[in-house]
Write an enzyme that holds these catalytic residues in place. Structure first.
Site, PDB file in Angstrom:
ATOM      1  N   ASN A   1       6.903  -4.123   5.954  1.00 22.26           N
ATOM      2  CA  ASN A   1       6.029  -3.116   6.321  1.00 22.26           C
ATOM      3  C   ASN A   1       6.309  -2.366   7.225  1.00 22.26           C
ATOM      4  O   ASN A   1       7.223  -2.380   7.980  1.00 22.26           O
ATOM      5  CB  ASN A   1       4.737  -3.851   6.945  1.00 22.26           C
ATOM      6  CG  ASN A   1       3.970  -4.938   5.956  1.00 22.26           C
ATOM      7  OD1 ASN A   1       4.138  -4.781   4.870  1.00 22.26           O
ATOM      8  ND2 ASN A   1       3.360  -5.674   6.404  1.00 22.26           N
ATOM      9  N   GLY A   2       5.957  -0.992   6.785  1.00 15.12           N
ATOM     10  CA  GLY A   2       6.444   0.020   7.847  1.00 15.12           C
ATOM     11  C   GLY A   2       7.140   1.035   7.068  1.00 15.12           C
ATOM     12  O   GLY A   2       6.882   1.450   5.924  1.00 15.12           O
TER      13      GLY A   2
ATOM     14  N   GLU B   1     -17.137   6.681   3.195  1.00 15.01           N
ATOM     15  CA  GLU B   1     -15.933   5.480   2.852  1.00 15.01           C
ATOM     16  C   GLU B   1     -16.377   4.518   1.872  1.00 15.01           C
ATOM     17  O   GLU B   1     -15.557   4.112   1.221  1.00 15.01           O
ATOM     18  CB  GLU B   1     -15.293   4.966   3.857  1.00 15.01           C
ATOM     19  CG  GLU B   1     -15.794   3.973   4.857  1.00 15.01           C
ATOM     20  CD  GLU B   1     -15.263   3.498   6.081  1.00 15.01           C
ATOM     21  OE1 GLU B   1     -13.972   3.374   6.005  1.00 15.01           O
ATOM     22  OE2 GLU B   1     -15.778   3.305   6.996  1.00 15.01           O
TER      23      GLU B   1
ATOM     24  N   TRP C   1       0.833  -0.945  -0.004  1.00 16.05           N
ATOM     25  CA  TRP C   1      -0.176  -0.081  -0.104  1.00 16.05           C
ATOM     26  C   TRP C   1       0.919   1.175   0.104  1.00 16.05           C
ATOM     27  O   TRP C   1       1.700   1.400   0.879  1.00 16.05           O
ATOM     28  CB  TRP C   1      -0.937  -0.058   1.225  1.00 16.05           C
ATOM     29  CG  TRP C   1      -1.904   0.986   1.265  1.00 16.05           C
ATOM     30  CD1 TRP C   1      -3.186   0.979   0.385  1.00 16.05           C
ATOM     31  CD2 TRP C   1      -2.235   2.054   2.080  1.00 16.05           C
ATOM     32  NE1 TRP C   1      -3.657   2.059   0.891  1.00 16.05           N
ATOM     33  CE2 TRP C   1      -3.105   2.887   1.691  1.00 16.05           C
ATOM     34  CE3 TRP C   1      -1.357   2.499   3.120  1.00 16.05           C
ATOM     35  CZ2 TRP C   1      -3.393   4.049   2.551  1.00 16.05           C
ATOM     36  CZ3 TRP C   1      -1.738   3.803   3.846  1.00 16.05           C
ATOM     37  CH2 TRP C   1      -2.492   4.706   3.618  1.00 16.05           C
TER      38      TRP C   1
HETATM   39  O1  M6R Z   1      -8.020  -0.479  13.997  1.00 23.37           O
HETATM   40  P1  M6R Z   1      -8.380   0.849  14.275  1.00 23.37           P
HETATM   41  O2  M6R Z   1      -9.770   0.925  14.979  1.00 23.37           O
HETATM   42  O3  M6R Z   1      -7.355   1.785  15.292  1.00 23.37           O
HETATM   43  O4  M6R Z   1      -8.807   1.766  13.056  1.00 23.37           O
HETATM   44  C1  M6R Z   1      -8.996   3.091  13.072  1.00 23.37           C
HETATM   45  C2  M6R Z   1      -9.578   3.533  11.721  1.00 23.37           C
HETATM   46  O5  M6R Z   1      -8.655   3.460  10.781  1.00 23.37           O
HETATM   47  C3  M6R Z   1     -11.084   2.904  11.326  1.00 23.37           C
HETATM   48  O6  M6R Z   1     -11.868   2.983  12.312  1.00 23.37           O
HETATM   49  C4  M6R Z   1     -11.355   3.500  10.004  1.00 23.37           C
HETATM   50  O7  M6R Z   1     -11.977   4.615  10.101  1.00 23.37           O
HETATM   51  C5  M6R Z   1     -12.582   2.585   9.367  1.00 23.37           C
HETATM   52  N1  M6R Z   1     -12.237   2.357   8.148  1.00 23.37           N
HETATM   53  C6  M6R Z   1     -13.698   3.206   9.686  1.00 23.37           C
HETATM   54  O8  M6R Z   1     -14.929   2.274   9.113  1.00 23.37           O
END
Ligand code: M6R
Length: 609
Positions: free
Chosen positions: A100-101, A489, A74
């Site tokens: 990754n990173g 999204e 990505w």
């Molecule tokens: O894994 P996390 O809960 O830390 O992820 C946070 C956000 O990246 C995640 O909630 C994102 O906004 C989603 N795609 C929402 O549906």
């Protein structure tokens, strides 16, 4: 987000590499590649786009080698392209790396390597790693890898392959997940368990600073100083099917429908059998502990941040403690006022979100007490926090978070009630009443899920609109924010949520004839005010879809469409009102022909800044 796989054994490596990468597709990626040690050389093939493009390139020329690594990328440093795709090699093609990173000091390393005659072909930060290996290698593969790790700064999970050391793969972890799967006469490496679960359930989950030396018959873990690390085998208990779609067209729909079970699981073992109290075995907090806290921060990203907003409401309302909610990406850089009297609660489904992890580390550095609310056992955030409570939602595959959100809400509610019990800020009668209603929530979510036809109709009717507005007050506003995020999204419709009271301070100018407005009106304490906001938008000829609690006879008088959810306490109703909003987003995305589970430009787990 990027995915890593590795194989060493007696079988054709390419078979596992492609299968493993397919299992990681849900993480989101824009290019893919593999490398296989073929003895005379290391075969490398990469392709921008989906894995099918890579498979096409491999048609009739799959390498026979039994040691290999693979990657789905990505893009961060450099656009998606064949050249920027991993694996990356050194000048000689003898060393190959997937990563990754982010290598933070790659620019200075690259300049130095170029001045020493190294030729770079990609724009990535990763490419410095194989060149560094080439530079320091003097016949000792492990020693050279350790030397390279000492030179790079940043976050990584890395797998190293060397043509001249075909019996060994080496991998290393720092702030990015990495797991070694233990087979018989073969071993596997992956960034995530779903990639290897069909092969083995016995794993080593690497910790930061650990290096695994993986051969086909053995796995040895050492630290950066080269000392042996004794690790326990972690047996994965969830089955492969749990990570598959289970008959639904998309993971997102499956996960929406899993919510009754997920929230039940989150509750299980945390509600006293007689319904009189919440038990948090993991925490053992007492009055002294809570008295020592004068401020609570909730820090998270995206949907988890929205869950945090609801969490703030719960804690302030029930436990009467001051709470601030912050986006992790803002918090980490704004010099927050945090000390040992602060409790920082981070919420993260994946437990790997880079900003949230960094915010957590910064909070610890400032002396705060930290608690993680996460879904992934053994994740980086779970390991970093002083204490952790798991949401037990099961694996969430779709990029759009659904069951993670509702389980986070349940957990924050229980946490607030647990704190309230200790603080004695809620009467035993009210506690019993809330727990009684809490227990009904799974069945009420099922009820909400049983009537999707009107939602499908709205989605078809309004799915091609350019803009949609969500309005609400109090907890309804917090849920509106989540509803708007879901819609934008996955359906790419411009969706915004506003606190209803803010409309006349600007947004009302955008409300014109035919604009869809989703109006949540469940909060009794502000019901009349919400109603007058709804009338304001209705007067501008907006198409208003109301979301209300069963028994509301008022809203229907003003609106053409009202979606009802079962009646419960206004504190708990977000667990129900979010469901039609998730479904609306899902069916709008279907109407528009979008790739629901893998929306453009987004990834499931955001492990880079
Ligand atoms: O894994 P996390 O809960 O830390 O992820 C946070 C956000 O990246 C995640 O909630 C994102 O906004 C989603 N795609 C929402 O549906």
């Amino acid at each position: 987000m990027c995915g890593i796989v590795g194989y060493i054994g007696d079988k054709k490596a390419v078979e596992f590499l492609l299968e493993g990468l397919t299992k990681l597709e849900y993480r989101g990626y824009d290019s893919a590649g593999i490398a296989v040690n073929c003895g005379v050389n290391i075969f490398v093939e990469k392709a921008v786009g989906r894995l099918d493009a890579l498979k096409e390139k491999l048609k009739n020329r799959e390498p026979e080698g039994t040691v290999g690594i693979g990657h789905t990328r990505w893009a961060t440093h450099g656009r998606p392209s064949d050249l920027n795709a991993h694996p990356h090699t050194d000048c000689t093609g003898k060393f190959v790396v997937v990563h990754n990173g982010i290598i933070e000091n790659y620019m200075s390393l690259k300049e130095d390597l170029i001045s020493r005659g190294h030729k770079f072909i990609s724009e990535t930060d990763t490419e410095v790693v194989p060149h560094l290996l080439e530079e320091v290698y003097k016949g000792d593969f492990i020693g050279a890898v350790r030397e390279v790790l000492n030179k790079i700064e940043g976050s990584y999970s890395l797998v190293f392959m060397s043509k001249d050391n075909p019996e060994t793969l080496i991998c290393a972890k720092q702030d990015n997940p990495l797991v070694v799967g233990l087979g018989k006469g073969e071993n596997f490496i992956a960034s995530d368990i779903p990639a290897i679960i069909s092969k083995t359930r016995d794993t080593y989950i690497l910790n930061d600073g650990e290096i695994a030396i993986v051969k086909k018959d053995s796995v040895k873990i050492i630290n950066r100083r080269g000392e042996d690390v004794q690790k326990k085998v972690f047996r994965v208990t969830w089955n492969a099917e749990a990570a598959e779609k289970g008959g639904y067209e998309h993971f997102m729909l499956k996960e929406i429908h899993e919510q009754p079970k997920a929230v039940r699981d989150t509750m299980s073992e945390r509600v006293l059998k007689d319904g009189s109290a919440i038990v948090m075995e993991e925490l053992h907090w007492d009055k002294n502990f809570l008295d020592s806290i004068n401020k609570i921060y909730i820090v998270a990203c995206g949907t988890a941040y929205h869950a945090g907003l609801v969490g703030k409401f719960y804690i302030e309302k029930l436990a009467r403690k001051l709470v601030e909610v912050d986006l992790a990406s803002e918090y980490r850089y704004r010099d927050p006022i945090v000390d040992e009297k602060t409790l920082v609660i981070v919420i993260s489904q994946s437990g790997e979100t880079s900003d949230t992890l960094a915010a957590l580390k910064e909070s610890k550095r400032l002396g705060a007490k930290t608690l993680a609310v996460t879904n992934v056992v053994g994740s980086s955030i779970a390991r970093e926090a002083d204490q952790v409570v798991y949401t037990w939602a099961g694996p969430e595959i779709a990029v759009a978070s659904t069951k993670a959100y509702t389980t986070q809400l349940i957990l924050m509610f229980m946490l607030a009630l647990y704190m309230a019990q200790i603080q004695k800020t809620v009467s035993p009668e009210r506690t019993r009443e809330l727990i009684e209603l809490l227990k009904k929530i799974p069945a009420q979510i099922s009820e909400t899920l049983s009537d999707v036809d009107p939602i499908k109709t709205f989605a078809r009717q309004y799915g091609f609109n350019e803009d949609v507005f969500y309005i609400g007050r109090s907890l309804d506003y917090d849920v509106a924010l989540e509803g708007a995020l879901k819609l934008k999204e996955i359906s790419y419709i411009h969706a915004e949520a506003y606190a209803s009271g803010e409309l006349k301070h600007g947004t009302l100018a955008l409300i014109v004839e035919g604009v869809p407005v989703i109006a949540l009106a469940t909060q009794k304490s502000v019901y009349e005010k919400t109603l007058s906001n709804i009338k304001e938008v209705k007067a501008r000829d907006a198409v208003v879809i109301g979301i209300a609690a069963a028994g509301d006879t008022e809203l229907e008088k003003y609106l053409d469409h009202v979606i009802f959810v079962p009646e419960t306490d206004e504190l708990l109703i977000p667990l129900l009102t979010v469901v039609p909003l998730q479904l609306l987003a899902y069916y709008a995305a279907i109407t528009r022909g979008c790739d629901v589970d893998k929306p453009r430009n987004l990834a499931k787990s955001v492990t880079v800044e």
